[in-house]
Design an enzyme around this catalytic site. Structure first.
Site, PDB file in Angstrom:
ATOM      1  N   LYS A 226      -6.389 -13.406  10.934  1.00  0.00           N
ATOM      2  CA  LYS A 226      -5.838 -12.409  11.854  1.00  0.00           C
ATOM      3  C   LYS A 226      -5.631 -12.960  13.260  1.00  0.00           C
ATOM      4  O   LYS A 226      -4.575 -13.476  13.581  1.00  0.00           O
ATOM      5  CB  LYS A 226      -6.702 -11.145  11.848  1.00  0.00           C
ATOM      6  CG  LYS A 226      -6.658 -10.392  10.510  1.00  0.00           C
ATOM      7  CD  LYS A 226      -7.273  -9.034  10.605  1.00  0.00           C
ATOM      8  CE  LYS A 226      -7.284  -8.300   9.277  1.00  0.00           C
ATOM      9  NZ  LYS A 226      -5.946  -7.940   8.781  1.00  0.00           N
TER      10      LYS A 226
ATOM     11  N   TYR B 149       0.813  -1.220   0.000  1.00  0.00           N
ATOM     12  CA  TYR B 149       0.000   0.000   0.000  1.00  0.00           C
ATOM     13  C   TYR B 149       0.846   1.269   0.000  1.00  0.00           C
ATOM     14  O   TYR B 149       0.543   2.228   0.723  1.00  0.00           O
ATOM     15  CB  TYR B 149      -0.936   0.023   1.216  1.00  0.00           C
ATOM     16  CG  TYR B 149      -1.847  -1.176   1.310  1.00  0.00           C
ATOM     17  CD1 TYR B 149      -2.676  -1.531   0.254  1.00  0.00           C
ATOM     18  CD2 TYR B 149      -1.879  -1.960   2.451  1.00  0.00           C
ATOM     19  CE1 TYR B 149      -3.512  -2.633   0.334  1.00  0.00           C
ATOM     20  CE2 TYR B 149      -2.714  -3.067   2.549  1.00  0.00           C
ATOM     21  CZ  TYR B 149      -3.531  -3.393   1.482  1.00  0.00           C
ATOM     22  OH  TYR B 149      -4.350  -4.486   1.574  1.00  0.00           O
TER      23      TYR B 149
ATOM     24  N   TYR C  87     -14.385  -5.017   1.731  1.00  0.00           N
ATOM     25  CA  TYR C  87     -13.001  -5.441   1.508  1.00  0.00           C
ATOM     26  C   TYR C  87     -12.885  -6.885   1.959  1.00  0.00           C
ATOM     27  O   TYR C  87     -13.235  -7.222   3.089  1.00  0.00           O
ATOM     28  CB  TYR C  87     -12.016  -4.568   2.290  1.00  0.00           C
ATOM     29  CG  TYR C  87     -10.589  -5.076   2.222  1.00  0.00           C
ATOM     30  CD1 TYR C  87      -9.759  -4.732   1.162  1.00  0.00           C
ATOM     31  CD2 TYR C  87     -10.087  -5.935   3.194  1.00  0.00           C
ATOM     32  CE1 TYR C  87      -8.454  -5.221   1.077  1.00  0.00           C
ATOM     33  CE2 TYR C  87      -8.794  -6.423   3.126  1.00  0.00           C
ATOM     34  CZ  TYR C  87      -7.982  -6.065   2.067  1.00  0.00           C
ATOM     35  OH  TYR C  87      -6.709  -6.559   1.990  1.00  0.00           O
TER      36      TYR C  87
END
Length: 408
Positions: free
Chosen positions: A258, A18, A144
């Protein structure tokens, strides 16, 4: 490009995410981490975003670290095809027991993005196996679900991708029940799945919405025979103030990542219901799920996941998350600034939405100087803190946020 620029480009070995590499600012160089803190050579800072929301028990947790070391002494990895091991069997069983309803069948993978790819692949093949043709997906605006892209399209092995010939069309709607009902009325029989980040849309802007939308989605999916997928990669393990949003509305497939391993080793899981699994359980080899990440069920990741889940339950993380939410609301109650559009708090997530993204320029360095690691994006300043954070540390995070706005 002049010679100096060429040398700079040539000498960049890490391609960071990013970021436009040509003018990316130098990253903070971490030399140690412990608890909620990250250490550089000259600074100690609270990680207010839990390393992209995964380090729920903080850094250097001795139990997880020791468990990983003990497993590494045996073996670090074996493939999960024609081989198995105790860690994968145990973690799958514990996950299935921990998840609600009939979410009983665990497919491991190596990242949240891949877990979503697997879920979508399962959903499409579910109808193919049932000899039904459905080619559309219903999703949310500002959604997303990861960054993977086109891998099956460029592959050329019918042995693995024989079931997937049609292309997928995706409809996107707002979290509005009227739009939801219209979508199903117009295309309900064409959808093979509806996929959502339940209650909290993370990278799309930390948008929060009401459970009534998901309850109605469940009803409509049942009515039209559509599989409902919850992407709980970010929302799972307490982040919304629920263990899983799946506890409130039961999906057909849930994606986890995660915090799955406490943030210690990258891993993910796609967990399907009995109904979904049954469509693949057959004497016909052509109905098998042809997917297999190399590191699925990695022994070190399984060990970390088992220990993280044990800590999550034993330490009553849900109580800690409830306190984080209440304490955050107390500290931000009544706080206003003309440059702030909205402050949203849900479970272990604090989001401050700016009217103008430019008003967040420089906040990361400001936070660093105040002992906080933060990473605002677009027009969102946010915190997703480790669950072990103390009131004093959480106060420092929130007061740093407020100090930024006070000086604007």
């Amino acid at each position: 490009m002049n010679e100096q620029e060429f040398e700079k480009m040539k000498n960049q070995r890490i391609w960071y995410p990013y970021a436009q590499m040509k003018h990316m600012k130098t990253p903070y160089h971490i030399v140690d981490a412990n608890g909620v803190y990250l250490y550089t050579d000259d600074n100690k800072m609270i990680d207010s975003i839990s390393s992209w929301w995964c380090m729920i028990h903080g850094y250097k947790n001795p139990e997880i670290t020791d468990a990983i070391k003990a497993q590494a002494e045996k073996f670090s990895h074996v493939m999960l095809c024609n081989l198995s091991h105790d860690g994968a069997v145990e973690f799958a069983e514990k996950l299935a027991d921990f998840l609600p309803g009939t979410l009983n069948h665990v497919f491991f993978s190596d990242s949240g993005s891949v877990s979503v790819e697997v879920a979508l692949k399962i959903a499409m093949q579910y109808y193919i196996n049932k000899k039904q043709r459905r080619e559309k997906v219903l999703s949310l605006k500002n959604s997303y679900h990861g960054d993977t892209f086109k891998t099956m399209e460029v592959g050329d092995s019918s042995e693995y991708h024989f079931a997937f010939k049609q292309k997928t069309n995706v409809d996107h709607i707002n979290t509005n029940i009227e739009e939801l009902e219209d979508a199903f009325k117009n295309h309900g029989e064409e959808y093979y799945c509806m996929i959502v980040e339940p209650l909290l849309q993370g990278a799309g802007g930390m948008k929060m919405y009401d459970i009534s939308f998901l309850k109605r989605a469940r009803e409509l999916c049942d009515e039209y025979g559509v599989l409902l997928i919850f992407d709980e990669v970010a929302t799972g393990f307490g982040r919304t103030g629920n263990r899983f949003v799946s506890d409130l509305v039961l999906p057909d497939i849930v994606c986890l990542g995660k915090a799955l391993t406490g943030g210690y080793i990258g891993h993910a899981a796609t967990v399907a219901s009995d109904k979904v699994y049954e469509a693949f359980y057959s004497d016909e080899s052509g109905k098998a799920l042809m997917h297999g990440p190399t590191f699925m069920g990695n022994a070190l990741a399984m060990t970390a996941g088992i220990k993280s889940l044990e800590i999550f339950k034993r330490e009553n993380c849900m109580k800690k998350i409830s306190h984080i939410e209440e304490f955050s609301k107390k500290l931000l109650s009544g706080y206003k600034n003309p440059k702030i559009k909205e402050i949203r708090i849900m479970g272990g997530c604090i989001a401050v939405e700016a009217n103008n993204p430019a008003d967040l320029t420089g906040y990361q360095d400001f936070a660093y100087k105040n002992g906080i690691f933060a990473r605002p994006f677009s027009n969102i300043m946010y915190a997703m803190v480790p669950y072990i954070i103390t009131d004093t540390e959480l106060t420092q995070v929130i007061e740093t946020m407020k100090a930024w706005w006070n000086k604007q």
